[in-house]
Design an enzyme around this catalytic site. Sequence first.
Site, PDB file in Angstrom:
ATOM      1  N   GLU A   1      41.879  42.321  50.998  1.00 22.64           N
ATOM      2  CA  GLU A   1      43.060  41.775  50.319  1.00 22.64           C
ATOM      3  C   GLU A   1      43.750  42.846  49.472  1.00 22.64           C
ATOM      4  OE1 GLU A   1      42.140  38.885  47.217  1.00 22.64           O
ATOM      5  OE2 GLU A   1      40.236  39.859  46.775  1.00 22.64           O
TER       6      GLU A   1
ATOM      7  N   ASP B   1      31.292  41.454  45.221  1.00 18.27           N
ATOM      8  CA  ASP B   1      32.064  42.681  45.431  1.00 18.27           C
ATOM      9  C   ASP B   1      31.182  43.920  45.558  1.00 18.27           C
ATOM     10  OD1 ASP B   1      34.472  41.360  45.377  1.00 18.27           O
ATOM     11  OD2 ASP B   1      34.668  41.512  43.205  1.00 18.27           O
TER      12      ASP B   1
ATOM     13  N   MET C   1      37.954  39.210  50.883  1.00 23.38           N
ATOM     14  CA  MET C   1      38.004  39.454  49.438  1.00 23.38           C
ATOM     15  C   MET C   1      37.638  40.894  49.068  1.00 23.38           C
ATOM     16  SD  MET C   1      36.422  36.056  47.618  1.00 23.38           S
ATOM     17  CE  MET C   1      37.428  34.606  47.270  1.00 23.38           C
ATOM     18  N   GLY C   2      38.136  41.340  47.944  1.00 14.49           N
ATOM     19  CA  GLY C   2      37.843  42.685  47.437  1.00 14.49           C
ATOM     20  C   GLY C   2      39.134  43.404  47.109  1.00 14.49           C
ATOM     21  N   ARG C   3      39.510  43.382  45.850  1.00 15.31           N
ATOM     22  CA  ARG C   3      40.770  44.001  45.443  1.00 15.31           C
ATOM     23  C   ARG C   3      40.669  45.524  45.442  1.00 15.31           C
ATOM     24  NH1 ARG C   3      46.071  41.774  43.612  1.00 15.31           N
ATOM     25  NH2 ARG C   3      46.080  40.990  45.687  1.00 15.31           N
TER      26      ARG C   3
END
Lengths: 409, 409
Positions: A245, A143, A188-190
Site C-alpha cells: 500500500e 509489519d 498492508m505495509g506503509r
Amino acid sequence: MKKNVIVGQSGGPTAVINSSLYGVVCEALNREDSCGTVYGMINGIEGLLKGTVMDMEPLERSGELELIRTTPGAYLGSCRYRLPDDLEDEVYPRIFERFEEYHIGFFFYIGGNDSMDTVSKLSAYADKIDSEIRFIGIPKTIDNDLVLTDHTPGFGSAAKYVASTVREIALDASVYDSKKSVTIVEIMGRHAGWLTAASALARKFEGDNPVLIYLPETAFDPDKFIESVRSSLESVSNLVVCISEGIHDAEGTFICELEKNVETDTFGHKMLTGSGKYLENLVKEKLGVKVRSVELNVSQRCSSAMLSGTDLKEAAAAGAYGVKCALEGASTKMVAFTRLPDAPYRIDYELKDVHLICNQEKTVPLEWITKDGSDVSQDFIDYALPLIQGSVKVPEENGLPKFAYRKNC
Amino acid sequence: MKKNVIVGQSGGPTAVINSSLYGVVCEALNREDSCGTVYGMINGIEGLLKGTVMDMEPLERSGELELIRTTPGAYLGSCRYRLPDDLEDEVYPRIFERFEEYHIGFFFYIGGNDSMDTVSKLSAYADKIDSEIRFIGIPKTIDNDLVLTDHTPGFGSAAKYVASTVREIALDASVYDSKKSVTIVEIMGRHAGWLTAASALARKFEGDNPVLIYLPETAFDPDKFIESVRSSLESVSNLVVCISEGIHDAEGTFICELEKNVETDTFGHKMLTGSGKYLENLVKEKLGVKVRSVELNVSQRCSSAMLSGTDLKEAAAAGAYGVKCALEGASTKMVAFTRLPDAPYRIDYELKDVHLICNQEKTVPLEWITKDGSDVSQDFIDYALPLIQGSVKVPEENGLPKFAYRKNC
C-alpha cells in the site's frame, strides 16, 4: 509483600497478540511465589489512567485463557495513546499513582514501535523517580519492522495469510481461458515491505504468480511497471501483481496520491483510491487488458484461519520469557528473537534495550530486492519460510471459530 | 462399445467446484463396466469446441485427483460462454461433432444459472437431432440462487468464510476504546442476498455485531440507514454493518451508482466506488464518526481456509449422484438437494428438470427479512447453520495449503 503484575496491549491487533497475553498471564500466575495479582489494563495505558483494569486469574480458572490464546484481535482492548516526550508532564505522576494504587511491581506492554516508546518513557520516568517497577516490552506487529529482533510475533501468521490468500487469488485468476488478465493485490505495509514480500511464498513453481512484487523500500516507476506488466503477459496469461500500500515514486509521493482529476465526492471528501485501484486504471488505460484490484484489508491482521504454529508458539513464549526476565530483575527491555545460524530453524530469546528500539523502523534489506525492484530474492524466502510453518486448529463451535471476548464489550 | 464421459466447469469458481469434479470423475472411473474414457473439457464448452480436452484417469492414478478435491478455483478452467438461443445456429452441430469425435455418451456440466442454460440448450438440441447423449447439470454457486434445490454446493463454504471473517472483523473493530466507530462490510451477491445474510451467523450473542444487515431483496433507504446507524451506536460503540454489493434504492438504482460528483479519473474512466465506500462517506458526512469499509472480495469464492465439511461432501456427492443417474438413463436434469423435514439435518439427492432451473433466480424469502429490512430472521439462521458445519484439513506443504493445478497453465 509480593508485588502485582500488570499487562496491556497496544497498537493494531494481530492474530497472535493474545497468545503473548496468554504467555505473560500464564507465566505470572505460575510464579505465585514472586507475583501477586495479575492485572490486565483495558485499552492499554489509557485504561490504566482511567482505572479500568481486570483481574486475569479467573480467566485461567474458567478455561477462557486457553481460548484467548487462539483468539485474534486484542482481548484487553488496545489504544493509540502516545506519552508526552516531556517527563515533567503531569501524566507521569498520574500513571505512577495508579501503579502505587494497584501495588504494581512488573509492567508488560505488548505492542509495536509506539508501544515500545511507551515502555521506554515509563522506564525513563521510573529511573528519574527511583521507582523499582520493572518495565518489559513484548514485541508485536504484522509489519515486522522492529529493530534488534530477527522478526516479530504477528508477522508469521500475517505472512501465511498473505501467501495462502495470494495463492488462492492466483488460482481464481487463472480459471478463464487465454484472454490476458491482470490482478493487482494490495497488501498492508506503509513503509516496510515485509508482508508484501511474503506474497512470494505463494509461488508453487518457478515463474508462478505473483510474477511481480513491489515493496515501498524502492522507488516505484509507473512507466517501468507498465513495461514489466506488458512483457510478463507474454509468458503468463493471467498475471498477478502484488504491491505494498505504501509504494511511492522517486519523489516520495505515494502512488495512491497520483490520481489528480478526482478531487472530492458529493460530501466534499477527497476520494483517495488505493494504490491498487490507481494501477488498475493505469493498466486498463495503457494496455487495454482485463484488470482488477483486490485489497487484502484487515483480515491480514485478524484472520485466525491461517495462524502459523511457529508464530503462535513464539508469541506465547515471548510473553513468558518477559515475565521470567522481569522477575530476575530486568527492566527497560524488549524481548527479542535471535535466529541461530544453523538449520533447522531455531531462535534464542533475548532482551534488548527498549530505548534503542522505539521509533526505529526495520525495512527489507535492499540486497533482498531484485535490481529492477519487481521481486524479492531467495534470501527473503529462506528468511520467511520457517516463520509460516505449522498449522493451528482453532476451537470451533457451531461451524465457526470460537473466540474469547470480554463480556461487557 | 462403451460410451465415454465428458465433464466441464463453467462460471465463477467456488471453494468446492473441484469437489464436484472429483465426485463425477471418481464415480465414472469406478463404473468402468458402463463408462469408457473420462474426459475433462479445458475451459468448459469453449475448450470442447477447440478440442482441448484431457484424460482424467491418470490424475486418479497419480493421487492428484484427491488433491483436486480440496483445491479451490476450477481445475479444468472455466468459461462464460453463452450458447445461442437459436438451435439452428452452426455452433450446435460443431459441438455434437466433437461429441462424436470423442465418442461421448454422458455430459456433465458443473456450474450455476448460465451453465444450466448450456445443459438445457444442449439437451434440447439432442432431442431435436435424436441424439442419445445424456446431459446432467451439477449445481455450483456461492450465490445460492438456483431454484428447485434447497441450496447449492459452494454456498456453505462461502457462507462459512463470510461469517467467520465478519466475526474476526468485528473483533478487530472492537479493540479501541469507547470512541464510536462504524465498519461497513461489503459482501458478494448482486441480486440474491444469501451470502450477506450469512453474516448473521457471525454473532456470538444476541445484539452482537453485525448489528445491521442489508440484502438486495428489499429497497435500501439511505436516510433510514443513517437513522439506524445512529441509534445502533447508542448501544454498540463499534458497529459493524454488512451490506450486499447489490443493495439499491426503491427506484432500483444501485447504491454504488448514487455517487454523482465523481465522474471520471485521469484516464477518463468512471470511478465507480462500491456501495460500501459510498456508505462510508455518507456516514462520515452525516454522523461524523470514525468509519471504514471493507470489501470481502474474491476470497469469498476461492478461500480454502474455511471449507465447510458439509459443503465439500455434498459437492462431491452431487457429482457422483449425477453420474449414477445418467448411467440409469437420466438426461436434461440438474442434481438437486431436498432437505428432510426433521432434525438432524439431512438431504436427499434428486433430479430436477434443467429447463425449469436455468435463467431463474432464487432470492431470500421476504419473510426471512425483518420488516425494516435491516436484519434476517431466525428462519434464515436455522436454514444456514447446518450448511457451514464441519471443518476440513486442507493438505499443507511448506506451511501453505497445497493445491492441484494443471501443469501447463
